[in-house]
Design a protein around this motif. Structure first.
Motif, PDB file in Angstrom:
ATOM      1  N   ASN A 104     -22.054 -26.890  26.773  1.00 46.18           N
ATOM      2  CA  ASN A 104     -21.365 -27.610  25.712  1.00 46.18           C
ATOM      3  C   ASN A 104     -22.138 -27.556  24.395  1.00 46.18           C
ATOM      4  O   ASN A 104     -21.542 -27.514  23.316  1.00 46.18           O
ATOM      5  N   GLN A 154     -13.561 -30.327  30.586  1.00 40.23           N
ATOM      6  CA  GLN A 154     -14.892 -29.717  30.534  1.00 40.23           C
ATOM      7  C   GLN A 154     -15.824 -30.503  29.619  1.00 40.23           C
ATOM      8  O   GLN A 154     -17.033 -30.561  29.859  1.00 40.23           O
ATOM      9  N   ASP A 190     -17.593 -19.608  27.531  1.00 37.41           N
ATOM     10  CA  ASP A 190     -17.369 -18.696  28.660  1.00 37.41           C
ATOM     11  C   ASP A 190     -17.416 -17.224  28.258  1.00 37.41           C
ATOM     12  O   ASP A 190     -17.302 -16.344  29.114  1.00 37.41           O
ATOM     13  N   ARG A 232     -10.303 -25.615  31.599  1.00 41.00           N
ATOM     14  CA  ARG A 232     -10.171 -24.350  32.317  1.00 41.00           C
ATOM     15  C   ARG A 232      -8.996 -24.510  33.282  1.00 41.00           C
ATOM     16  O   ARG A 232      -9.004 -25.370  34.165  1.00 41.00           O
ATOM     17  N   ALA A 280      -8.040 -20.631  29.734  1.00 39.44           N
ATOM     18  CA  ALA A 280      -8.260 -22.013  29.336  1.00 39.44           C
ATOM     19  C   ALA A 280      -7.332 -22.358  28.174  1.00 39.44           C
ATOM     20  O   ALA A 280      -6.656 -21.501  27.597  1.00 39.44           O
TER      21      ALA A 280
END
Length: 485
Positions: A162, A110, A200, A232, A208
């Motif tokens: 992020n 990610q 999230d 994830r 995750a």
């Protein structure tokens, strides 16, 4: 209890029962062989399917380990960047991550981030550094003063999700802290257990984990920390497992047991427990954590083993067994008739042989039966014993050559004469010859010989009858002499 049936009827019933035994035996043996072959065929199908299933699992196991090892290499490269640089800036970090091409080479990553390890005395300086570097709203989370912080300061790609992770002090989370402790102790990549990423928490929450690798501090003790990457699990597994191609369902749990709260990934949530044809469970370890992997074959995979061959063998074997039993039944129902017919034929044959034996033995002429393949006499009557001047046993132990006369006749030796006579008889001709033989006493006997081939399935037999014309030839010779004188 004595039977009320008439003796003849009772005997017929007993024969009928006895005649059914071969039928039942044939049917039972045929079905037993069929079931054995069918079971063996099914086992072979299952064995080949299991080998294919195990091969798919081995391939996935290799792919998973290779995938995670490749991600760990990306973290090692980031660690090398800090070791090789006097200072790593936010822009330098972004350029470095862009060179790794995460979207193409590491699609499950990610982000790639750096978290600096600072104490309470260095916290304010870090906040000023970050705000002056362009993150104007930078602030450690959760708020408060503590002895130690591990705070996200760099992350890339620099998207909105992020950026929300900047400032997060992950040392305060027990699961993340445990993974960092393992990374500090081993110097190797370490992963957390099942968590929810901070980015999230306000949206769709997905299982995750985070992979950490320690960045040693510089010689002056500054700028140490951890490079890390969040994953994830559904994204990682969907990219890696490709269950539609493998025909296998996968369920992943964090740890070694199945617990709802530890469920990481499930490719087919509707797959009923215990309904799969093939299953396998194993433990997979990486980065100091273990995952339980449960595999199950899907109907499309199971269909590879359903070629119908075992069923065809089963149906064919049953039909063959029934046909064989029917044939045995037909034979058994005709058994009495066949046995009676055989007895009649045997009796008739024996009577015929007896009559022939009487005819031969009482025939006025000497008679022998000669086997051309073995060069032996196989039968002789008493008159032949007198002609050859030896017993029947001695005669049957002798070859024809024993009774050949010396010298030539019509320009041919006795053996050549015998060969010509035998050849004509074998061709089906009833051959008649005037020849001389020598009996067991060495006496020459002039005979008329009649050769007839006898019918035989696998032997070349010739019947030879003799008429002793020695006296007649002697009288004819004397008459010829008298006529001359």
């Amino acid at each position: 209890m004595p039977s009320d049936l008439h003796p003849a009827a009772n005997d017929t019933l007993q024969r009928s029962r006895g005649g059914m035994r071969p039928v039942l035996l044939t049917l039972v043996c045929g079905l037993a062989i069929t079931l054995t072959v069918w079971q063996h065929s099914r086992m072979e199908v299952e064995r080949h399917l299991r080998l294919e299933f195990d091969a798919e699992l081995a391939k996935f196991r290799t792919d998973l380990n290779s995938h995670l090892t490749g991600n760990a290499r990306a973290l090692r490269a980031a660690t090398a960047l800090f070791n090789a640089s006097d200072e790593v800036t936010r822009k330098g970090w972004a350029d470095f991550v862009r060179s790794l091409r995460l979207e193409k080479d590491f699609p499950a990553m990610q982000a790639l981030a750096f978290a600096r390890d600072v104490d309470d005395a260095g916290l304010d300086a870090l906040v000023r550094e970050m705000r002056s570097g362009g993150v104007t709203d930078f602030s450690p989370r959760p708020p408060g003063r503590r002895e130690r912080y591990v705070i996200n300061v760099f992350t890339a790609p620099n998207d909105d999700g992020n950026r929300r992770a900047l400032g997060y002090d992950m040392w305060q989370d027990a699961e993340r802290r445990a993974a960092m402790h393992r990374a500090l102790a081993s110097g190797e990549p370490s992963i957390t257990g099942r968590i929810t990423l901070k980015i999230d928490e306000q949206g769709r929450q997905m299982p995750a984990f985070i992979m950490y690798l320690r960045v040693p501090p510089r010689a002056d003790g500054s700028h140490g920390g951890f490079v890390l990457s969040p994953f994830r699990m559904p994204v990682l597994m969907d990219d890696l497992f490709q269950s539609a191609q493998r025909g296998i369902a996968l369920t992943v749990h964090d740890g070694d047991t199945r617990r709802v709260e530890a469920l990481y990934y499930q490719s087919h949530a509707t797959l009923a427990e215990g309904k799969a044809r093939l299953t396998h469970s194993e433990s997979f370890s990486f980065g100091g954590r273990s995952w339980r992997l449960d595999f199950a074959s899907l109907p499309e995979f199971d269909a590879r083993g359903d070629d119908g061959h075992p069923l065809q063998l089963l149906i064919g074997g049953i039909v063959s067994s029934l046909l064989a039993a029917f044939a045995a039944w037909v034979l058994s129902t005709r058994r009495d008739h066949a046995l009676g017919l055989a007895r009649d034929m045997t009796r008739s044959l024996r009577e015929t042989e007896a009559r022939l034996r009487v005819l031969i033995d009482h025939a006025p002429d000497p008679i022998v039966v000669y086997d051309a393949d073995t060069d032996r006499f196989v039968d002789a009557n008493p008159q032949a014993e007198a002609l050859f001047a030896c017993s029947r046993e001695d005669l049957l132990a002798s070859s024809a050559a024993r009774f050949y006369p010396p010298g030539n006749y019509d320009g041919m030796s006795a053996a050549e004469n015998a060969g010509e006579m035998l050849q004509r008889a074998m061709s089906g001709e009833q051959a008649l010859f005037d020849r001389t033989l020598r009996n067991a006493r060495g006496e020459l006997v002039r005979c008329e010989m009649r050769l007839v081939r006898l019918p035989a399935a696998d032997r070349r037999l010739v019947r030879v009858s003799f008429i002793d014309i020695t006296q007649r030839k002697r009288i004819e010779a004397d008459l010829q002499v008298a006529a001359i004188t």
